[in-house]
Design an enzyme around this catalytic site. Structure first.
Site, PDB file in Angstrom:
ATOM      1  N   GLY A   1       0.793  -1.220   0.000  1.00  0.00           N
ATOM      2  CA  GLY A   1       0.000   0.000   0.000  1.00  0.00           C
ATOM      3  C   GLY A   1       0.824   1.267   0.000  1.00  0.00           C
ATOM      4  NE  ARG A   2       3.213   2.331   5.411  1.00  0.00           N
ATOM      5  CZ  ARG A   2       3.338   2.823   6.640  1.00  0.00           C
ATOM      6  NH1 ARG A   2       3.386   4.127   6.807  1.00  0.00           N
ATOM      7  NH2 ARG A   2       3.405   2.035   7.685  1.00  0.00           N
TER       8      ARG A   2
ATOM      9  CE  LYS B   1       6.699   0.939   6.182  1.00  0.00           C
ATOM     10  NZ  LYS B   1       6.995   0.137   7.391  1.00  0.00           N
TER      11      LYS B   1
ATOM     12  CG  ASP C   1      -1.191   8.908   3.466  1.00  0.00           C
ATOM     13  OD1 ASP C   1      -0.455   7.905   3.543  1.00  0.00           O
ATOM     14  OD2 ASP C   1      -1.214   9.807   4.320  1.00  0.00           O
TER      15      ASP C   1
ATOM     16  CG  ASP D   1      -0.156  -8.278   6.380  1.00  0.00           C
ATOM     17  OD1 ASP D   1      -0.836  -8.780   7.292  1.00  0.00           O
ATOM     18  OD2 ASP D   1       0.104  -7.059   6.327  1.00  0.00           O
ATOM     19  CG  ASN D   2       3.251  -6.983   8.994  1.00  0.00           C
ATOM     20  OD1 ASN D   2       3.213  -6.490   7.869  1.00  0.00           O
ATOM     21  ND2 ASN D   2       2.593  -6.457  10.013  1.00  0.00           N
TER      22      ASN D   2
ATOM     23  CG  ASP E   1       6.300  -5.009   6.963  1.00  0.00           C
ATOM     24  OD1 ASP E   1       7.009  -4.364   6.180  1.00  0.00           O
ATOM     25  OD2 ASP E   1       5.377  -5.735   6.578  1.00  0.00           O
TER      26      ASP E   1
END
Length: 485
Positions: free
Chosen positions: A90-91, A110, A122, A250-251, A260
């Site tokens: 997502g980022r 990142k 965002d 997911d991490n 992460d």
């Protein structure tokens, strides 16, 4: 100045089912916050060029260098124990790979802007979280714990809204691969079993080639190999007092790396039930639950790989060794911390009794182990001073010293030296990071550099850094770190 890098990109060759190609979103007026010359050398990057404006623009996401192929990957996952469906980068934007001494290393930005997987986010990272990730990546590497690395972090006056308005930053992360458990979950849960096999074959061929020749099912062999690496990593977390804070599937790295860095923390006062993530209201990811959560996550990975196996029992058999490997690896680490070079019956009880004493008196984790490292010669007073239950500690200390001295060829000086190489003098405590962050927000990055210098040599007691190894101030316990970090 210009510096040509030889980019490759094996993950990109998997095709559009696995990622979306896109360019990073530029940030205004970027500036350097911190750099790791050690990581630059690993990547074959000229350190002079790394300080240049061309590098600054590239690693902030404002320019795409020749050979880069930016993309965001898709994955899914379980978050806080619940199936979250499709997630993805997502980022984070993967630029490509550069040659390292042990093989290609992926380079990822990142905080480089919106991707198709940003959901309601965002696509940005803030200065405070980027500094924390930059420092902790390098701190963990120096401690010998498998981890992603951090090449650099850049800041910008660009604004980002979190709990308050903050400034944006980008951290450049490095790892052999950023493939996660969630990548496999995505294709398994969506019924894309051909893509699942393609991904598993990619991981086996590039990172676990021995699994191809293992007896039985190669994907079960992959699961067992990932379990072994994860067990070793989590044992190292527990031994050094590290709390990850958000162990969602997911991490979790398919390579057994710590990735992460969000609401992480190194323990101050020892509390086995400590929760470092303010968002973790159910204490799912408490320090003492991390080994079992890792197994839960491995079980989820096993479920994802089932379509590639002949029967469910293959997955269960592949997971079973974790139950013995993780505690054995942890006990081996604890023995090293205690100065024990061999293993004997009773070592687990000796360790458990100590940890119960430390928890009862909320003893500072890092300072205890460092002081104990100096106590092999018999001067236990500095260690004893950490406890309220002095008699109970005295009784434990007698057992410890008897166990030490019963070792064949015991040498107090050599034991002390070994313990000092095992128990760090400095770790990245939350309050140290917070001081560096607050100064950085004012444009002063000197504390980031000073802290980086110390954590890169965590076992050395360096002059002028005594404050970094001191007890945390009272306000440290009030620091709250959440998933938004």
């Amino acid at each position: 100045m210009s510096f040509l890098l030889a980019w490759t990109h094996r993950f990109a060759e998997l095709g559009p089912d696995f990622h979306t190609e896109l360019s990073p979103t530029p940030l205004p007026d970027p500036h350097w916050v911190g750099q790791s010359p050690a990581v630059a050398r690993e990547l074959g990057i000229d350190e002079t060029w790394l300080r240049s404006d061309e590098a600054l623009q590239a690693f902030t996401g404002n320019a795409v260098l020749p050979g880069m192929r930016p993309l965001a990957s898709v994955y899914s996952g379980h978050q806080f124990g619940h199936w979250a469906g499709q997630l993805g980068d997502g980022r984070a934007i993967l630029l490509g790979e550069l040659a390292g001494p042990h093989g290609p290393l992926e380079v990822q930005l990142k905080g480089a802007g919106l991707t198709p997987y940003s959901r309601m986010g965002d696509g940005r990272a803030v200065l405070r979280s980027s500094i924390r990730e930059f420092l902790c990546s390098e701190a963990m590497h120096a401690l010998g714990i498998p981890t992603s690395r951090a090449l650099c972090v850049s800041g910008s006056p660009g604004r980002v809204r979190r709990e308050e308005i903050e400034t944006a930053a980008v951290v450049t992360r490095v790892a052999p691969s950023f493939i996660r458990f969630g990548h496999f979950e995505h294709f398994s849960h969506s019924g894309q079993h051909d893509q699942l096999r393609t991904l598993a074959d990619f991981v086996i061929d590039h990172f676990y080639p021995a699994c191809r020749e293992a007896p039985g099912n190669p994907y079960a062999a992959l699961l067992e190999a990932v379990s072994a690496r994860t067990a070793a990593m989590v044992a190292q977390w527990q031994a050094v007092g590290f709390c990850h804070g958000v162990m969602n599937t997911d991490n979790m790295s398919i390579l057994g790396l710590t990735i992460d860095y969000g609401p992480f923390q190194f323990l101050d006062a020892f509390n086995p039930a400590h929760v470092c993530n303010h968002s973790d209201t159910g204490a799912r990811y408490a320090y003492n639950r991390q080994p079992n959560i890792a197994y839960w996550n491995l079980f989820a990975l096993g479920q994802a790989l089932l379509p590639l196996m002949d029967e469910q029992q293959q997955a269960l058999d592949a997971l079973e060794p974790y139950k013995a490997l993780m505690p054995a690896a942890l006990q081996q680490r604890m023995n090293a911390k205690l100065g024990l070079s061999d293993s004997k019956d009773g070592d687990a009880e000796l360790t458990d009794n100590l940890m119960k004493l430390m928890a009862a008196d909320a003893v500072d984790f890092t300072i205890f182990w460092r002081r104990l490292s100096h106590a092999g010669s018999g001067d236990l007073e500095p260690v004893r001073d950490l406890f309220l239950q002095r008699d109970a500690f005295d009784a434990w200390a007698v057992q410890w010293q008897e166990r030490l001295q019963a070792q064949p060829g015991f040498d107090a000086t050599a034991t002390q030296a070994q313990m000092l190489r095992t128990n760090p003098h400095v770790v990245l405590r939350n309050h140290l990071g917070e001081v560096a962050i607050q100064r950085a927000k004012q444009g002063d990055f000197s504390e980031v550099a000073r802290l980086q210098s110390a954590i890169e040599r965590p076992f050395e007691a360096l002059a002028g850094q005594e404050d970094l190894a001191a007890f945390p101030p009272d306000w440290a316990s009030q620091i709250e770190i959440s998933c938004s970090s």
